[in-house]
Scaffold this motif. Structure first.
Motif, short mmCIF file in Angstrom:
data_model
loop_
_atom_site.label_atom_id
_atom_site.label_comp_id
_atom_site.label_asym_id
_atom_site.label_seq_id
_atom_site.Cartn_x
_atom_site.Cartn_y
_atom_site.Cartn_z
N ILE B 345 7.85 5.30 2.43
CA ILE B 345 7.86 3.92 3.07
C ILE B 345 5.78 4.31 3.36
O ILE B 345 6.05 4.81 4.14
CB ILE B 345 8.82 3.46 3.54
N LYS B 346 5.01 3.28 3.36
CA LYS B 346 3.67 2.80 3.18
C LYS B 346 3.98 2.70 5.24
O LYS B 346 3.25 2.85 5.89
CB LYS B 346 2.93 1.60 3.71
N ARG B 360 15.01 -6.50 1.01
CA ARG B 360 13.44 -6.49 -0.18
C ARG B 360 12.19 -7.12 1.24
O ARG B 360 11.46 -6.45 1.66
CB ARG B 360 13.69 -7.94 -0.81
N GLU B 361 12.75 -8.34 2.27
CA GLU B 361 11.40 -8.56 2.53
C GLU B 361 11.18 -7.47 3.91
O GLU B 361 10.20 -7.01 4.39
CB GLU B 361 12.93 -9.57 4.60
N LEU B 363 11.67 -3.55 3.67
CA LEU B 363 10.55 -3.02 2.13
C LEU B 363 9.26 -3.85 1.77
O LEU B 363 8.27 -2.49 2.05
CB LEU B 363 11.25 -2.81 1.18
N TYR B 364 9.66 -4.99 1.65
CA TYR B 364 7.85 -5.26 1.09
C TYR B 364 7.08 -5.77 2.41
O TYR B 364 5.94 -5.94 2.34
CB TYR B 364 8.17 -6.24 0.10
N ASP B 365 7.40 -6.92 2.68
CA ASP B 365 6.66 -7.63 4.42
C ASP B 365 6.18 -7.21 5.24
O ASP B 365 5.23 -7.18 5.81
CB ASP B 365 7.45 -8.59 4.63
N GLY B 368 5.75 -3.04 3.29
CA GLY B 368 4.55 -2.79 2.83
C GLY B 368 4.34 -1.97 1.60
O GLY B 368 3.48 -1.40 1.30
N GLY B 369 5.95 -1.39 0.90
CA GLY B 369 6.48 -0.44 -0.19
C GLY B 369 6.27 0.49 0.39
O GLY B 369 6.10 0.71 1.09
N SER B 370 6.30 1.81 -0.67
CA SER B 370 5.50 2.71 -1.08
C SER B 370 4.90 3.55 -0.83
O SER B 370 3.55 2.66 -0.45
CB SER B 370 6.69 3.33 -2.29
N GLU B 391 17.16 -1.76 -7.05
CA GLU B 391 16.13 -2.88 -6.63
C GLU B 391 16.89 -4.37 -7.35
O GLU B 391 17.00 -4.51 -6.31
CB GLU B 391 15.62 -2.10 -8.17
N ASP B 419 10.22 6.63 -3.91
CA ASP B 419 9.84 6.36 -5.16
C ASP B 419 10.45 6.77 -6.43
O ASP B 419 11.36 7.34 -6.47
CB ASP B 419 8.29 6.31 -5.18
#
Ligand SMILES: Cc1cc2nc3c(=O)[nH]c(=O)nc-3n(C[C@H](O)[C@H](O)[C@H](O)COP(=O)(O)O)c2cc1C
Ligand code: SF4
Ligand code: FES
Lengths: 158, 514
Positions: B345-346, B360-361, B363-365, B368-370, B391, B419
């Motif tokens: 994770i970033k 999802r919020e 992980l991504y918001d 920052g994604g992987s 997913e 990933d």
């Protein structure tokens, strides 16, 4: 291997200071391993006598826990995390590389007696995987290159 | 004297915080600049560690990630006055990742000097204990019950009910045991509290002692956490010196003693009855229940066994009231959960938030994604016994019931991201292997079943009688689920079956649904 007679006073002293402590077996084993680097098999007799346990019981406890060891370690102990988060960041490739560089497998010590290698399941450093420890120092985001640099400094410091 | 904060948290240290602190101290003094370096806990934004925060007239200003070679240019640029530099981050509390959290339990972590009791008192420390000392035991337990707090160690059992059982168990001696074994991969919130704000745990345990009439507490700390042990012992010593532990706490006539005990590298010792066996000096074999530890616990006496985060959440509940805490969260999941973002994770770190945010919020918001920049394929939540999520399940809200509904668990809030390079048959095999390695050995389904599990997965992957062996694997998981004494054997099927169900192609099987 060291002669137990020279280690015995240390063991007796540790047994003595933990006399009155409830549930004292683990603290005693930690005390011995912290000072001598391992728990000499001959110490089991003294521990058993002092705690009024059978030798089999004491040995059973030592062998149950991954952390305790009955053989002397190398000068430095390297532990590699094998758990999921470290796997997600190429921990397995690092593991293979480390074994190759040291020329040993887990639970072994290099021929020159400098490094021992142990597996570990999570160091709580999962935010910066993959992680290893050298003695009590945690290192994060360990690439194979970073590991080689670390190894060189520990060898140099010897 | 300008105060500069550099973390003493293990993860910050693992990235070089110690060397940065030393370099800063030396270079500042050789330049004739006056700086006092405070070693704080970590704010938990680990991609920015080693982080340096400076107290200036405009507030606290952060720089990061700082390496040793950045120290000289930073000092030249005017670090001690909070001046601009490429590593300048401004006030860390204004960064969305931090700002959008609900920091109740972690309120002080990263802000204060963890082992300075005056700093703790200056930031609302010991207000919960002060209130508790003025209350009857039953009233303390009622606050905890009202808060809706459920155990953060994994099983999510209501803390108030547990405490009430111990309160009502008559005995000459009772104990408070803190489960600081934190063995799950992807979890580090217990460690961060113990390193970053040990007093809050000590205060929580002291309140627990008052609530049930226990005068002795033990923190069972895993041996993999040497820095936590140092911080805890420093804080315990300061608490004794200042009359917050020991006899006659703050002249109340109440007594509470506290000691740290080290584990020895056995995952099963995180299971509460196995932990008690270990504390008594035995092999960590799981005990049959009943009797519950609340009735017959440590040395046969009534004992509260609670997780670090459960206990560290008590002071804010006693300070601001059960209702205040309960107002956070959703459904039957009340309050906040310190989530731990780890793996690929970033933006890994600690994120304390009220129950209800979706994965999802997060992980991504925020995450920052992987880290690799590749698509996220599988996420394991709740440690090595937790399910792998696909997913299509990322919109599930982080809530105990919502997770149970998809055959998953929140556990201790650890989130490990993989990933698309992950092989899920490998991960399922690893879960079985872990069970082989860590089983206490008391029951057959767990001890033998896991070894068979590894073999069966190998055969499926090799293509030997695929269908027959897949049926066998499911059978075996069934036996482990229903035939195991504890969750080690009972929950190993979660990662295994979720991998098999959501990622059959990695086992060389055809996907059941298109
Ligand atoms: C195999 C296994 C490992 C566990 N490991 C931990 C652990 O490391 N830390 C923890 O707090 N609870 C752990 N638990 C849960 C404990 O048994 C227990 O539920 C918890 O300490 C109770 O505290 P809580 O009510 O505050 O959550 C584990 C359970 C099992 C079955
Ligand atoms: S399920 Fe496994 S770890 Fe749990 S009691 Fe049985 S053998 Fe021990
Ligand atoms: S999984 Fe490797 S440090 Fe946690």
């Amino acid at each position: 291997m060291q002669d137990y007679q020279t280690q015995k006073p240390t063991v007796l002293e540790i047994l003595n200071t933990h006399q009155a402590m409830p549930g004292n077996l683990l603290p005693i084993l930690h005390g011995i391993q912290d000072t001598l680097g391992y728990i000499p098999p001959a110490a089991v007799v003294d521990i058993a006598k002092s705690l009024n346990l059978s030798q089999a019981e004491v040995h059973g406890v030592i062998s149950f826990y991954h952390y305790f060891r009955e053989t002397p370690p190398g000068e430095h102990t390297i532990r590699i995390c094998r758990a999921e988060s470290c796997q997600a960041m190429n921990g397995k490739a690092l593991e293979t590389h480390v074994k190759q560089q040291l020329g040993i497998d887990f639970h072994e010590t290099t021929a020159d007696g400098i490094f021992s290698l142990e597996p570990v399941y999570c160091l709580g450093n999962c935010a910066c995987s993959p992680s290893i420890t050298i003695d009590d120092e945690v290192m994060g985001r360990v690439t194979t290159e970073k590991f080689d640099r670390l190894l060189a400094t520990y060898k140099g410091a010897k | 004297m300008t105060r500069v904060f550099i973390s003493r948290d293990s993860t910050a240290l693992s990235l070089g915080a110690e060397q940065v602190a030393k370099a800063l101290e030396q270079q500042a003094s050789s330049k004739g600049l006056s700086a006092e370096i405070v070693r704080n806990g970590s704010r938990g934004l680990f991609w920015l560690e080693p982080l340096v925060e400076v107290e200036t007239s405009q507030g606290r200003v952060a720089y990061g990630p700082v390496q040793v070679e950045d120290v000289a240019p930073l000092l030249d640029a005017g670090l001690l006055d909070g001046k601009q530099h490429p590593l300048y981050l401004g006030n860390i509390e204004e960064i969305a990742y931090f700002k959008n959290q609900n920091r109740l339990t972690f309120a002080r972590v990263g802000l204060t000097d963890p082992v300075n009791i005056d700093d703790y008192l200056a930031h609302d420390g010991y207000r919960g204990l002060k209130n508790a000392l003025a209350l009857q035991a039953t009233e303390i337990v009622k606050q905890v019950t009202d808060s809706g707090l459920r155990g953060r160690g994994g099983a999510a059992f209501p803390t108030g009910i547990k405490w009430n059982t111990v309160l009502n168990a008559p005995a000459d001696q009772k104990y408070i045991v803190c489960n600081a074994d934190e063995g799950d991969s992807g979890t580090f919130s217990d460690r961060m509290i113990m390193e970053g704000d040990p007093f809050v745990l000590i205060e929580g345990m002291t309140i627990a002692g008052l609530a049930v009439g226990a005068t002795q507490g033990y923190i069972y700390l895993r041996v993999e956490y040497p820095h936590a042990k140092i911080a805890l012992n420093q804080a315990i010593e300061a608490a004794y010196k200042n009359g917050y532990l020991g006899e006659n706490i703050q002249n109340s006539g109440k007594t509470f003693h506290l000691e740290v005990r080290s584990g020895a590298g056995a995952y099963i010792c995180g299971e509460e009855t196995s932990l008690l066996e270990s504390l008594e000096g035995k092999r960590g074999l799981v005990r049959f229940k009943p009797p519950l530890p609340a009735i017959v616990g440590l040395f046969g006496k009534p004992t509260i066994v609670n997780n670090v985060i459960s206990l560290a959440s008590i002071p804010v509940i006693l300070d601001k009231g059960g209702e205040y805490y309960k107002n956070y969260g959703m459904g039957r999941s009340r309050g906040t959960l310190p989530l731990q973002l780890a793996g690929n994770i970033k933006h890994p770190g600690l994120f304390e938030v009220a129950f209800g945010m979706t994965l999802r919020e997060l992980l991504y918001d925020y995450g920052g994604g992987s880290a690799s920049g590749r698509p996220i394929r599988a996420v394991q939540v709740g440690g090595p016994l937790g399910a792998y999520l696909h997913e299509s399940q990322f919109d599930t809200p982080l809530d105990y019931e919502a997770f149970a509904a998809i055959s998953a668990v929140l556990g201790h809030g650890g989130i490990v991201v993989h990933d698309d390079t992950v092989n899920m048959a490998d991960m399922a095999r690893y879960a079985m292997e872990f069970c082989v390695e860590e089983s206490c050995g008391k029951c057959t389904p767990c001890r033998i079943g896991s070894t068979r599990g590894v073999e069966v997965i190998d055969r499926i992957v090799e293509g030997v009688q695929k269908d027959k062996n897949t049926v066998l694997l499911r059978d075996l998981c069934d036996t482990m689920t229903y035939g195991s004494l504890c969750a080690m054997g009972g929950m190993t099927p979660f990662p295994v079956l979720s991998a098999l169900n959501h990622f059959p192609e990695d086992f060389g099987l055809q996907s059941a649904k298109a």
